[in-house]
Enzyme design. Sequence first.
Site, mmCIF file in Angstrom:
data_model
loop_
_atom_site.group_PDB
_atom_site.id
_atom_site.type_symbol
_atom_site.label_atom_id
_atom_site.label_comp_id
_atom_site.label_asym_id
_atom_site.label_seq_id
_atom_site.Cartn_x
_atom_site.Cartn_y
_atom_site.Cartn_z
ATOM 1 C CB THR A 58 -8.993 -4.214 11.186
ATOM 2 O OG1 THR A 58 -7.708 -4.535 11.688
ATOM 3 C CG2 THR A 58 -9.120 -4.674 9.744
ATOM 4 N N GLY B 175 -8.280 -9.547 12.959
ATOM 5 C CA GLY B 175 -6.957 -10.163 13.057
ATOM 6 C C GLY B 175 -6.982 -11.641 12.735
#
Length: 190
Positions: free
Chosen positions: A96, A179
């Site tokens: 990410t 996350g």
Amino acid sequence: VYNCPPPSQGLAALMILGLYERLGAIRPETAAHYHGLIEATKRAFRVRDAVVTDFDRLRHDPATFLAPERLTAEAAAIRMDRASPYPVRPVGDGDTVWMGAIDGNGVAVSYIQSVYWEFGSGLVLPRTGLTWQNRGIAFSLDPKAVNPLEPGRRPFHTLNPALAVLADGRVMSYGSMGGDGQPQFQAQVF
């Protein structure tokens, strides 16, 4: 403070800030500071895991969990002398990126992108080389689960870029990768 609605975990990020605020004045960078953030995160994740799903299939209005009386009751359940059990299990590493920018005119952007896990789903579109994301892993095969696998259903996801408008009018673009950890990291950054 602004964050993304379901199926994102933005609700958890906002709850953490609301719960921590209700714990009272805690000196930064102390054990109590970290304990308060961690315990607020645990309580927010319990709500997130029970409530957050495809916005077309919500069973509860997320705003009710941000109501002052609800946050006050949740914060009152936090013990500052003892850690509560951790409610979620980690789901693995991620891939990410978060980016934020504010231009000279005050236009602010908080952006996050992820394929969810190092190589997403492991599938690549042959003519493009693009890797497919892996958000389908958030579905459950249990039809009674909060996020069951069903046709047309949007999966729960951890992407939740944030913005804040401060009391003096300044705007703060903030966020993080990580996350399940994003809401807690955001609370620490804020």
